[in-house]
Design an enzyme around this catalytic site. Sequence first.
Site, PDB file in Angstrom:
ATOM      1  N   LYS A   5      44.269  40.685  33.806  1.00  0.00           N
ATOM      2  CA  LYS A   5      43.876  41.859  33.571  1.00  0.00           C
ATOM      3  C   LYS A   5      44.744  42.719  33.129  1.00  0.00           C
ATOM      4  CE  LYS A   5      39.500  41.141  36.168  1.00  0.00           C
ATOM      5  NZ  LYS A   5      38.903  41.435  36.836  1.00  0.00           N
ATOM      6  N   ASP A  41      35.549  46.936  35.200  1.00  0.00           N
ATOM      7  CA  ASP A  41      35.350  46.545  36.568  1.00  0.00           C
ATOM      8  C   ASP A  41      34.852  48.429  37.116  1.00  0.00           C
ATOM      9  OD1 ASP A  41      35.354  43.940  36.615  1.00  0.00           O
ATOM     10  OD2 ASP A  41      38.119  43.925  36.492  1.00  0.00           O
TER      11      ASP A  41
END
Length: 242
Positions: free
Chosen positions: A42, A79
Amino acid sequence: SPELHAFFGNYDYELFEVPPDQLGDFIRARDFQGLNVTIPYKTTMLAICDDLTEAAAAIGSVNTVVKQLDGSLLGDNTDAAGFEGMVWKSRMRILGRKCLVLGSGGASLSVQYVLRKLGAGEIVVISRTGEDNYTNLDRHRDASILVNTTPVGMYPQIDEMPVGREILENTEYVFDAVYNPMETKLLKTARECGCKVLGGLSMLVWQAAASHKIWDGSQYTYDEIAALCEETKQELLRVFPG
């Protein structure tokens, strides 16, 4: 995730396990229209993407990528939308409250971003080696909200917990980003301590919807996503009974 995305769109959604030394080749091949990115890539994707959305740049983490018309890659972060969806579902008021975030990786960065956005009074990030770590948690027993962004307690290590019961006894609300099992040992123990709890399944569904919106502009109502959360819950119970 493949089953979720089958609901959201008529496209192939496949899982790719890419070793670190092959990530560059995988991305350069551009053999995709969009990607979701998970641990441990990420933060790595920040430097690989050609452009970043304001949210991804502010968070410092990318979990969703779209290939643009010119072939360049735009990095985004869903997210954050996933966690914000969890907060909406819980109806928890974040404003002015002290929040304890377990973990310092990409998911943690997204959670911190949302907590700041919602006006948290203090955000303390617990890592293995930082100033605030698992050896001095006692000084943060006054936290109202605890969010676990680590994989501790995820299947198959379902008997593990990132913190002890003593930390949970004064906490009001406990979120766990882990969704398999749906109720981790952390959440079970927190419930026993009188906490309100919520697992990571709704976060998974909300971020999937947000990813699909990025890829083709689709919009979904709160009720539609809530219904999919329940449908996904029933499917997980069928696949992983008990």
